[in-house]
Design a protein around this motif. Sequence first.
Motif, PDB file in Angstrom:
ATOM      1  N   TRP A 169       0.826  -1.200   0.000  1.00  0.00           N
ATOM      2  CA  TRP A 169       0.000   0.000   0.000  1.00  0.00           C
ATOM      3  C   TRP A 169       0.864   1.255   0.000  1.00  0.00           C
TER       4      TRP A 169
ATOM      5  N   SER B 191       0.543   5.654   0.729  1.00  0.00           N
ATOM      6  CA  SER B 191      -0.203   6.836   1.146  1.00  0.00           C
ATOM      7  C   SER B 191       0.570   8.076   0.743  1.00  0.00           C
TER       8      SER B 191
ATOM      9  N   THR C 162      -3.655   3.602  -0.999  1.00  0.00           N
ATOM     10  CA  THR C 162      -3.928   3.008  -2.301  1.00  0.00           C
ATOM     11  C   THR C 162      -3.171   1.695  -2.408  1.00  0.00           C
TER      12      THR C 162
END
Length: 344
Positions: A230, A232, A240
């Motif tokens: 992920w 950020s 995301t």
Amino acid sequence: MTRSLILCATLAAFGASWAAAADPDLLGGLKARSIGPAAMSGRVTAIEADPANPDLVYVGAASSGIWKSTNGGLTWTAIFAEQPVHSIGAMALNPNNPEDLWVGTGEANVRNSVSVGGGVWRTRDGGETWQFLGLAQSERIHRVVLHPTQPDTAWVAASGPLWSAGGERGIYKTVDGGKQWTRVLETGPRTGGSDLVIDPNNPERLYATTWEHQRSAHRFESGGPGSGLWRSVDGGDTWTRLDGAPGMPKGPLGRIALAMAPAEPGWLYALVEAKDSVLLKSSDGGNRFEVVNKAVNVHPRPFYFSDLRVDPTRPDRLYRLGVTADVSDDGGKSFATWIGWDDL
């Protein structure tokens, strides 16, 4: 000494009358071996040093608290012994204040002998006193990351309970020194935060990995739909998912280790457990990845060894922790043993 210990055990098992007729030389080829206890000591899980004074070092151990040295490791003092937990999973030292140390308890290298933690702790006076900051139900924390200029802003990767679902697991953020925590990333009751890095050139950009896993009395499950990579770009408030980016392995993923190259903005390395584990590199902050190493043993025992580091001045120099400590000078295409069994 070894023969005497073995002979004593033999006496207890078979009686003194048999031992009187036994030839001790028959046991000379045997060597003593450990048969317990299961909760082993000795593993070091975290190291922090003052960047302005390398003689000041903090070491966190898997089952014996935190140790501090002010003379480069010549002598050590236990500074966490009075606290109710002794398994250390992660530490983070305020780069602007070497007395300000954050600690995540509970080792997250989840072999069956792993100990249990009890949340996040902080000292502002170099270990003289400690403050409990919550997340007591996290059980295991593998990473604590501090904002470089805002000392009360921190992020935690909590892997959660090992033998059951639930608990406090995922990625957490605090902006008030740990008075309140917000879970900013969660992906399921058996999925916890596995790794977490902050972009050294942009503290609003963070990368995290989640890991779905659980141990039972008869098996260990690693991987599943909750595992992922992920990103950020707003300080960890929203995330995301990147494991669908070009170059990432397909199918269920397991544990993923991350490392960023401070000397090369945008370089991100990811050591990925998958059906065919790989070492990946992104040169654009995670938009695309390329496979740099797909050797069979590129990610050895990921449930236990899943740590990757990059030299702060040489972006092609990687350190990988495994059964041995390995180093690469070509961006991970090949590794050589840096610290092996003969060095212990």
